[in-house]
Design a protein around this motif. Sequence first.
Motif, PDB file in Angstrom:
ATOM      1  N   THR A  33       0.850  -1.194   0.000  1.00  8.30           N
ATOM      2  CA  THR A  33       0.000   0.000   0.000  1.00  8.30           C
ATOM      3  C   THR A  33       0.886   1.244   0.000  1.00  8.30           C
ATOM      4  O   THR A  33       1.891   1.271   0.720  1.00  8.30           O
ATOM      5  CB  THR A  33      -0.904   0.010   1.244  1.00  8.30           C
ATOM      6  OG1 THR A  33      -1.824  -1.082   1.159  1.00  8.30           O
ATOM      7  CG2 THR A  33      -1.698   1.316   1.341  1.00  8.30           C
ATOM      8  N   VAL A  34       0.528   2.230  -0.795  1.00 10.31           N
ATOM      9  CA  VAL A  34       1.318   3.464  -0.857  1.00 10.31           C
ATOM     10  C   VAL A  34       0.444   4.677  -0.570  1.00 10.31           C
ATOM     11  O   VAL A  34      -0.765   4.671  -0.828  1.00 10.31           O
ATOM     12  CB  VAL A  34       2.013   3.656  -2.230  1.00 10.31           C
ATOM     13  CG1 VAL A  34       2.998   2.536  -2.484  1.00 10.31           C
ATOM     14  CG2 VAL A  34       1.000   3.777  -3.340  1.00 10.31           C
ATOM     15  N   THR A  35       1.089   5.700  -0.022  1.00 10.00           N
ATOM     16  CA  THR A  35       0.410   6.967   0.258  1.00 10.00           C
ATOM     17  C   THR A  35       1.215   8.082  -0.370  1.00 10.00           C
ATOM     18  O   THR A  35       2.395   8.253  -0.075  1.00 10.00           O
ATOM     19  CB  THR A  35       0.298   7.206   1.771  1.00 10.00           C
ATOM     20  OG1 THR A  35      -0.494   6.167   2.342  1.00 10.00           O
ATOM     21  CG2 THR A  35      -0.359   8.553   2.051  1.00 10.00           C
ATOM     22  N   ILE A  92     -13.675  12.273   1.072  1.00 11.18           N
ATOM     23  CA  ILE A  92     -13.028  11.101   0.480  1.00 11.18           C
ATOM     24  C   ILE A  92     -13.770  10.672  -0.775  1.00 11.18           C
ATOM     25  O   ILE A  92     -14.990  10.674  -0.814  1.00 11.18           O
ATOM     26  CB  ILE A  92     -13.024   9.923   1.479  1.00 11.18           C
ATOM     27  CG1 ILE A  92     -12.294  10.315   2.759  1.00 11.18           C
ATOM     28  CG2 ILE A  92     -12.413   8.680   0.854  1.00 11.18           C
ATOM     29  CD1 ILE A  92     -12.346   9.250   3.827  1.00 11.18           C
ATOM     30  N   GLU A  93     -13.018  10.345  -1.812  1.00  8.50           N
ATOM     31  CA  GLU A  93     -13.626   9.766  -3.003  1.00  8.50           C
ATOM     32  C   GLU A  93     -12.856   8.509  -3.361  1.00  8.50           C
ATOM     33  O   GLU A  93     -11.643   8.498  -3.308  1.00  8.50           O
ATOM     34  CB  GLU A  93     -13.558  10.743  -4.176  1.00  8.50           C
ATOM     35  CG  GLU A  93     -14.064  10.141  -5.474  1.00  8.50           C
ATOM     36  CD  GLU A  93     -13.952  11.099  -6.642  1.00  8.50           C
ATOM     37  OE1 GLU A  93     -14.500  12.207  -6.540  1.00  8.50           O
ATOM     38  OE2 GLU A  93     -13.305  10.746  -7.643  1.00  8.50           O
ATOM     39  N   LYS A  94     -13.528   7.454  -3.713  1.00  9.68           N
ATOM     40  CA  LYS A  94     -12.853   6.218  -4.113  1.00  9.68           C
ATOM     41  C   LYS A  94     -13.056   5.969  -5.602  1.00  9.68           C
ATOM     42  O   LYS A  94     -14.069   6.344  -6.169  1.00  9.68           O
ATOM     43  CB  LYS A  94     -13.434   5.033  -3.352  1.00  9.68           C
ATOM     44  CG  LYS A  94     -12.976   4.955  -1.915  1.00  9.68           C
ATOM     45  CD  LYS A  94     -13.407   3.650  -1.273  1.00  9.68           C
ATOM     46  CE  LYS A  94     -12.972   3.641   0.189  1.00  9.68           C
ATOM     47  NZ  LYS A  94     -12.027   2.590   0.476  1.00  9.68           N
ATOM     48  N   LEU A 112      -7.920   2.704  -5.320  1.00  4.09           N
ATOM     49  CA  LEU A 112      -7.432   4.076  -5.196  1.00  4.09           C
ATOM     50  C   LEU A 112      -8.415   4.901  -4.395  1.00  4.09           C
ATOM     51  O   LEU A 112      -9.624   4.801  -4.601  1.00  4.09           O
ATOM     52  CB  LEU A 112      -7.275   4.719  -6.582  1.00  4.09           C
ATOM     53  CG  LEU A 112      -5.997   4.451  -7.359  1.00  4.09           C
ATOM     54  CD1 LEU A 112      -5.921   3.011  -7.819  1.00  4.09           C
ATOM     55  CD2 LEU A 112      -5.874   5.390  -8.529  1.00  4.09           C
ATOM     56  N   SER A 113      -7.908   5.697  -3.490  1.00  2.75           N
ATOM     57  CA  SER A 113      -8.756   6.619  -2.748  1.00  2.75           C
ATOM     58  C   SER A 113      -8.022   7.934  -2.569  1.00  2.75           C
ATOM     59  O   SER A 113      -6.798   7.989  -2.567  1.00  2.75           O
ATOM     60  CB  SER A 113      -9.170   6.039  -1.394  1.00  2.75           C
ATOM     61  OG  SER A 113      -8.038   5.812  -0.590  1.00  2.75           O
ATOM     62  N   ASN A 114      -8.812   8.988  -2.420  1.00  4.54           N
ATOM     63  CA  ASN A 114      -8.268  10.336  -2.399  1.00  4.54           C
ATOM     64  C   ASN A 114      -8.918  11.100  -1.254  1.00  4.54           C
ATOM     65  O   ASN A 114     -10.133  11.028  -1.079  1.00  4.54           O
ATOM     66  CB  ASN A 114      -8.590  10.991  -3.749  1.00  4.54           C
ATOM     67  CG  ASN A 114      -8.168  12.437  -3.828  1.00  4.54           C
ATOM     68  OD1 ASN A 114      -8.806  13.244  -4.490  1.00  4.54           O
ATOM     69  ND2 ASN A 114      -7.088  12.775  -3.174  1.00  4.54           N
ATOM     70  N   ILE A 135      -3.073   4.106  -2.646  1.00  6.89           N
ATOM     71  CA  ILE A 135      -3.240   2.984  -3.559  1.00  6.89           C
ATOM     72  C   ILE A 135      -2.971   1.712  -2.763  1.00  6.89           C
ATOM     73  O   ILE A 135      -1.877   1.533  -2.216  1.00  6.89           O
ATOM     74  CB  ILE A 135      -2.277   3.047  -4.760  1.00  6.89           C
ATOM     75  CG1 ILE A 135      -2.348   4.404  -5.450  1.00  6.89           C
ATOM     76  CG2 ILE A 135      -2.600   1.929  -5.760  1.00  6.89           C
ATOM     77  CD1 ILE A 135      -1.333   4.591  -6.574  1.00  6.89           C
ATOM     78  N   THR A 136      -3.964   0.856  -2.676  1.00  6.84           N
ATOM     79  CA  THR A 136      -3.792  -0.411  -1.966  1.00  6.84           C
ATOM     80  C   THR A 136      -3.561  -1.536  -2.973  1.00  6.84           C
ATOM     81  O   THR A 136      -3.881  -1.404  -4.161  1.00  6.84           O
ATOM     82  CB  THR A 136      -5.032  -0.737  -1.118  1.00  6.84           C
ATOM     83  OG1 THR A 136      -6.168  -0.818  -2.000  1.00  6.84           O
ATOM     84  CG2 THR A 136      -5.285   0.339  -0.072  1.00  6.84           C
TER      85      THR A 136
END
Lengths: 110, 119
Positions: free
Chosen positions: A18-20, A54-56, A61-63, A76-77
Amino acid sequence: EDKVVQSPLSLVVHEGDTVTLNCSYEVTNFRSLLWYKQEKKAPTFLFMLTSSGIEKKSGRLSNILDKKELFSILNITATQTGDSAIYLCAVNTNAGKSTFGDGTTLTVKP
Amino acid sequence: DTGVSQNPRHKITKRGQNVTFRCDPISEHNRLYWYRQTLGQGPEFLTYFQNEAQLEKSRLLSDRFSAERPKGSFSTLEIQRTEQGDSAMYLCASRTTEMKGTSGGNEQFFGPGTRLTVL
């Protein structure tokens, strides 16, 4: 002068991690914040947010946008090699101008 | 293909020469943007048009740079007396100001870019 700062500049992970990705901004008359993905060619649109929340998209991916603290996060998971790209954050103002950050280069290794 | 197109895709020129690039936006888009991008950096805003009106120019745009969008459709970007520091990818993007799609019209659609090399 409007400013958008992204961090980290680059990131190398393995598939499944998972990255941020971070984006902070200082602009006059904020309108919206957008994330783009740039592979070998021109940027393509991922997300847009105008208010904190939050929007997916596509499940992995989520923002998040925080208008009080002036930052956004792209998560990003379960990363895949196809996620390897430069991720650009851009802020639009009410005057119509767009300011981009320098991007985060993500490399996902198999 | 109804996307944004740019010509030429590549341009090699000698220092001191003038170059002109063309951008054809998506037909119903009233806004058109020009950016410059170098390796390791994001797109740097140069200028934008709403229809034929040039509404803002970056301080990056020296007097050697000029852009036009005479009929509110295609646009040209000219660089006079090119310098080696002008070598970059020049990107054009367009968008609508109508509220539509998931981005409410905020999304910019980018062309493939023109890569300029000044020798």
